[in-house]
Enzyme design. Sequence first.
Site, PDB file in Angstrom:
ATOM      1  N   CYS A   2      -4.991   9.907   5.612  1.00 47.40           N
ATOM      2  CA  CYS A   2      -5.396   8.656   4.986  1.00 47.40           C
ATOM      3  C   CYS A   2      -6.918   8.556   5.067  1.00 47.40           C
ATOM      4  O   CYS A   2      -7.520   8.907   6.078  1.00 47.40           O
ATOM      5  CB  CYS A   2      -4.813   7.390   5.623  1.00 47.40           C
ATOM      6  SG  CYS A   2      -3.021   7.322   5.539  1.00 47.40           S
ATOM      7  N   ARG A  27      -8.011  13.573   2.167  1.00 50.10           N
ATOM      8  CA  ARG A  27      -7.264  13.151   3.357  1.00 50.10           C
ATOM      9  C   ARG A  27      -5.852  12.663   3.028  1.00 50.10           C
ATOM     10  O   ARG A  27      -5.063  12.382   3.921  1.00 50.10           O
ATOM     11  CB  ARG A  27      -8.025  12.029   4.077  1.00 50.10           C
ATOM     12  CG  ARG A  27      -9.393  12.448   4.562  1.00 50.10           C
ATOM     13  CD  ARG A  27     -10.095  11.299   5.239  1.00 50.10           C
ATOM     14  NE  ARG A  27      -9.375  10.879   6.422  1.00 50.10           N
ATOM     15  CZ  ARG A  27      -9.522  11.405   7.621  1.00 50.10           C
ATOM     16  NH1 ARG A  27     -10.390  12.381   7.796  1.00 50.10           N
ATOM     17  NH2 ARG A  27      -8.838  10.960   8.642  1.00 50.10           N
ATOM     18  N   TRP A  73      -1.820   9.026   2.924  1.00 50.26           N
ATOM     19  CA  TRP A  73      -0.900  10.133   3.158  1.00 50.26           C
ATOM     20  C   TRP A  73       0.272   9.497   3.904  1.00 50.26           C
ATOM     21  O   TRP A  73       0.119   9.054   5.039  1.00 50.26           O
ATOM     22  CB  TRP A  73      -1.565  11.230   3.995  1.00 50.26           C
ATOM     23  CG  TRP A  73      -0.738  12.452   4.107  1.00 50.26           C
ATOM     24  CD1 TRP A  73      -0.704  13.497   3.234  1.00 50.26           C
ATOM     25  CD2 TRP A  73       0.166  12.791   5.165  1.00 50.26           C
ATOM     26  NE1 TRP A  73       0.179  14.453   3.674  1.00 50.26           N
ATOM     27  CE2 TRP A  73       0.732  14.049   4.852  1.00 50.26           C
ATOM     28  CE3 TRP A  73       0.573  12.158   6.345  1.00 50.26           C
ATOM     29  CZ2 TRP A  73       1.666  14.681   5.665  1.00 50.26           C
ATOM     30  CZ3 TRP A  73       1.507  12.782   7.161  1.00 50.26           C
ATOM     31  CH2 TRP A  73       2.034  14.033   6.812  1.00 50.26           C
ATOM     32  N   ASN A  99      -5.313   3.799   9.061  1.00 47.40           N
ATOM     33  CA  ASN A  99      -5.097   5.243   9.123  1.00 47.40           C
ATOM     34  C   ASN A  99      -4.553   5.545  10.508  1.00 47.40           C
ATOM     35  O   ASN A  99      -5.210   5.234  11.497  1.00 47.40           O
ATOM     36  CB  ASN A  99      -6.432   5.965   8.881  1.00 47.40           C
ATOM     37  CG  ASN A  99      -6.374   7.431   9.240  1.00 47.40           C
ATOM     38  OD1 ASN A  99      -5.322   8.045   9.166  1.00 47.40           O
ATOM     39  ND2 ASN A  99      -7.501   8.005   9.618  1.00 47.40           N
ATOM     40  N   GLY A 100      -3.344   6.106  10.576  1.00 43.61           N
ATOM     41  CA  GLY A 100      -2.760   6.414  11.884  1.00 43.61           C
ATOM     42  C   GLY A 100      -1.299   6.019  11.914  1.00 43.61           C
ATOM     43  O   GLY A 100      -0.687   5.802  10.861  1.00 43.61           O
ATOM     44  N   GLU A 484      -2.261  34.301   6.880  1.00 40.69           N
ATOM     45  CA  GLU A 484      -3.180  33.376   6.195  1.00 40.69           C
ATOM     46  C   GLU A 484      -3.080  33.541   4.671  1.00 40.69           C
ATOM     47  O   GLU A 484      -3.108  32.550   3.936  1.00 40.69           O
ATOM     48  CB  GLU A 484      -4.612  33.616   6.707  1.00 40.69           C
ATOM     49  CG  GLU A 484      -5.698  32.789   6.058  1.00 40.69           C
ATOM     50  CD  GLU A 484      -5.530  31.272   6.186  1.00 40.69           C
ATOM     51  OE1 GLU A 484      -4.673  30.803   6.947  1.00 40.69           O
ATOM     52  OE2 GLU A 484      -6.261  30.554   5.474  1.00 40.69           O
ATOM     53  N   LYS A 488      -2.057  30.522   2.204  1.00 41.12           N
ATOM     54  CA  LYS A 488      -2.890  30.072   1.072  1.00 41.12           C
ATOM     55  C   LYS A 488      -2.050  29.999  -0.201  1.00 41.12           C
ATOM     56  O   LYS A 488      -2.138  29.045  -0.959  1.00 41.12           O
ATOM     57  CB  LYS A 488      -4.072  31.014   0.817  1.00 41.12           C
ATOM     58  CG  LYS A 488      -5.221  30.944   1.752  1.00 41.12           C
ATOM     59  CD  LYS A 488      -6.045  29.680   1.695  1.00 41.12           C
ATOM     60  CE  LYS A 488      -5.489  28.606   2.566  1.00 41.12           C
ATOM     61  NZ  LYS A 488      -5.795  28.485   3.924  1.00 41.12           N
ATOM     62  N   GLU A 491       0.376  27.054  -0.125  1.00 40.67           N
ATOM     63  CA  GLU A 491      -0.307  25.760  -0.219  1.00 40.67           C
ATOM     64  C   GLU A 491      -0.712  25.428  -1.649  1.00 40.67           C
ATOM     65  O   GLU A 491      -0.505  24.308  -2.102  1.00 40.67           O
ATOM     66  CB  GLU A 491      -1.584  25.763   0.646  1.00 40.67           C
ATOM     67  CG  GLU A 491      -1.322  25.666   2.131  1.00 40.67           C
ATOM     68  CD  GLU A 491      -2.608  25.745   2.939  1.00 40.67           C
ATOM     69  OE1 GLU A 491      -2.776  24.910   3.840  1.00 40.67           O
ATOM     70  OE2 GLU A 491      -3.445  26.632   2.689  1.00 40.67           O
ATOM     71  N   HIS A 507      12.925  44.668  10.410  1.00 38.20           N
ATOM     72  CA  HIS A 507      13.906  43.863  11.149  1.00 38.20           C
ATOM     73  C   HIS A 507      14.291  42.593  10.389  1.00 38.20           C
ATOM     74  O   HIS A 507      14.610  41.582  11.004  1.00 38.20           O
ATOM     75  CB  HIS A 507      13.352  43.532  12.535  1.00 38.20           C
ATOM     76  CG  HIS A 507      13.009  44.750  13.315  1.00 38.20           C
ATOM     77  ND1 HIS A 507      13.965  45.568  13.868  1.00 38.20           N
ATOM     78  CD2 HIS A 507      11.818  45.327  13.559  1.00 38.20           C
ATOM     79  CE1 HIS A 507      13.364  46.588  14.466  1.00 38.20           C
ATOM     80  NE2 HIS A 507      12.056  46.467  14.285  1.00 38.20           N
ATOM     81  N   LYS A 606      -5.929  17.171   4.272  1.00 39.53           N
ATOM     82  CA  LYS A 606      -6.891  18.060   4.930  1.00 39.53           C
ATOM     83  C   LYS A 606      -6.960  17.794   6.414  1.00 39.53           C
ATOM     84  O   LYS A 606      -7.095  18.694   7.221  1.00 39.53           O
ATOM     85  CB  LYS A 606      -8.261  17.839   4.298  1.00 39.53           C
ATOM     86  CG  LYS A 606      -9.332  18.712   4.866  1.00 39.53           C
ATOM     87  CD  LYS A 606      -9.932  19.587   3.813  1.00 39.53           C
ATOM     88  CE  LYS A 606     -10.664  20.756   4.396  1.00 39.53           C
ATOM     89  NZ  LYS A 606      -9.852  21.955   4.409  1.00 39.53           N
TER      90      LYS A 606
END
Length: 611
Positions: A2, A27, A73, A99-100, A484, A488, A491, A507, A606
Site C-alpha cells: 500500500c 507498492r 494492496w 498501510n499495514g 531467479e 522473473k 512474475e 529426481h 514491490k
Amino acid sequence: MCGIVGYTGYRDAFPVVIKGLKRLEYRGYDSAGIALHNKGLHVYKNMGKIERLIENIDGKDLAGHTGIGHTRWATHGEPNDKNAHPHLSASGKLAMIHNGIIENYSQLKQELLQKGYLFKSDTDTEVLLNFIDEIKENNHCSLEEAVRIALKRVTGAYVILLIDQDAPDTILAARKGSPLVIGVGKGEHFLGSDASPMLEFTKDVVYVNDYELAIISPDKLVLKNLGNEILTPYVQKLDLELSAIEKGGFDHFMLKEIFEQPHTIYDCLRGRLNTQKNKITLSGIEQYAKEICNANRIIMVACGTSWHAGLTAEYFFEECCRTNVEVEYASEFRYRNPIITPGDVIIAISQSGETADTLVAIENAKAKGAIILGVVNVVGSSIARISHAGAYTHAGPEIGVASTKAFTAQLTVLSMIALKIAQLKGTLSSDRINRLLVELEDIPGKVQQILNNTSTIQSIAKKYANTRDFLYLGRGINFPVALEGALKLKEVSYIHAEGYPAAEMKHGPIALVDDQLPVVFIATKDSYFEKVISNMQEVKARKGKVIAVVSEGDQRAVTLSESVITVPVCDEMLAPLLTVVPLQLFAYYIGVERGCDVDKPRNLAKSVTVE
Ligand code: G6P
C-alpha cells in the site's frame, strides 16, 4: 505494501497527491482513493489503478489544500470499491488511510458492533478508524488524544494518515512497522511511504520512527511519542534526483532498470574497490570485522529475489571465507525459534529495507545477541536503521515490481564483503583475490556487452511467448540464477516456470520434459560445465527444447541447443552477475509480447510490509 501520500500547504492538494500516488503505485494497485478537505471531507475512490480513479473523478470539485491518498494492496477484504481507502468514520467527521495490518481488528470490531457501530467495508482499517472515532466522541477529546489511546490497544503494523472535518489544514500521522517519510517545505508539508512523492518540492525529509505520531499543518510539524512527549524531528537531506524515478525514454521501468545495471554495479563498486591497491573499503562492515571473521556462522535472511541473492552469496562466502553459511527465508526463520548465539552474524538482504518478515527476523536475532549486517538499497529504511552496520547497494530507486538492478547490486556488495573477509582471514590466496577484484571491476563493461545485443534474446522470447511451462536449470553458483530466471518469468509473464539444480532434474522435473517444454540451461564455462552438458543431453534425448546461456566462444553447448544466448567469459564466482541479465531480458520481452503489465504484475507489490 500500500502506498500512502499526504499534502497540506498552499498548493492544490489534488495534483500533488495524485502524482505522488502514481509514484507509489509499485507498492500495490488493487484500488486507489483520495480524500480532500474543502469545506468538509470529500472522498473519491474505486477498485483498480490510479488511472481509473482519475477518469472517474473527471469533472468533480477537487479543490482543497489538504488531502490524503492511497494505493492499495489488499489484505483484509477483496479489492473492490467499498474496501478502497480512504475510509470515512461512522460520524462522517474523519477520513483515514492505512498501510499495514491491524491484527486484533476482529476483537475491536466486536466491541464496536456491540456499541452499535455498522461497517461499510470488510477492512481492518475501517475498524481502527471507528475505534478512534468512538474514543474521540465518547471522551470528548482531541483527535490526537483519541489516536494515542487507540494505538495503545492496537497490535499489528500501521502507518495511518487522518484528516478531520473540524481541522481543515491538519493531517495526523502515526507509524509502527510500516514506512513513513515527511517532506518539509516552506509553508507546506508532504507525506509518503517513501520520499518519491515529494522529490520535486523538497529535499528536507524526516523519517518517522515506530510509535511516533506527527501532527502536521502547513507551517508546523509536531512530532510526539505515544506517551505525548514532544520529540525533535531529525531533518535529513535527500540524495535523490527526480530523473532517477522517471522512465527516461524507456517503455517500462523494468527495461530501464535492466539497462541501468552497468551504472548501478559501477556505482556500487565506486569508492569501495581499488584494484591498484588490491583493496576493498566497506567501512560499515569493517567496524565489525573481528566479529565477522570469528563468526560461528553467517546466516543470510531475505525474501524473494533478495533470497536468491543470499543463495548465490552462500557460494561466494563458503568459497572465499570458509565460514558456515545458512540461507533462510525470513518468513520461516522468524517463526521457527532458530538457535541463535551471540557469535552468529546475520546478513539481512533487502531492496526496500521494509520487508516485514525480514525486519522482524532480524529484530528477533538482534535480541538474541547476533550481529546484524544490512545489505539494503533504500537509504534510511527500517532494516538499514535496525542493523548494527551494513553496506548500501546504491542501485537507486527500483520502481519495476520485479527486481532486477537491485539483485545485481546485492550480488556486487555481497561478493565484496566475501572478498574483504577472505583478505582479513587469509582464506583465499592473495593472487586469487586480486584476480577476482579485477574481474569485479570488469563486470559493468561485460554487462554492457550483453545489453548491446538484445535482438537475439528478443527473437527467442517471441518464439516462446505462448508456451505454458518453462524449466530453468543451472548448477553450482548458477543454480540460484536458474531460480531467479524462473521467478522473473513467472512474475512478469504469468507463465509457470520452475528453477531447479540441473542434476536434481532427474529426481522429478524430467518427467515434464517432452517436445513442448522449453528448458533454459545456464551452461557457461565453469567447473560444472561437463556435467551440465550431460544434463542437456538428457533433456535433448527426451525432445525437450534447449535454450542455453553460454560463454562467448563455446561450441559444445551451442550444438545441443535450439536457441543460444551468449555472455562474456568471466570467473565462475562472478558469473551470476552476467548470466542473470539475459534471463531478466528474456522474461521482460516475453511479458511484453503477451501484453502483460510488466512493471505492475497482477497481485504483486514491490514492498511487502505485511507478513
Ligand atoms: C516482493 C518484491 C520482490 C522482492 C521481495 C523482497 O516480493 O516483489 O521483487 O524481491 O519482495 O523484497 P526486498 O525489498 O526485501 O528485497
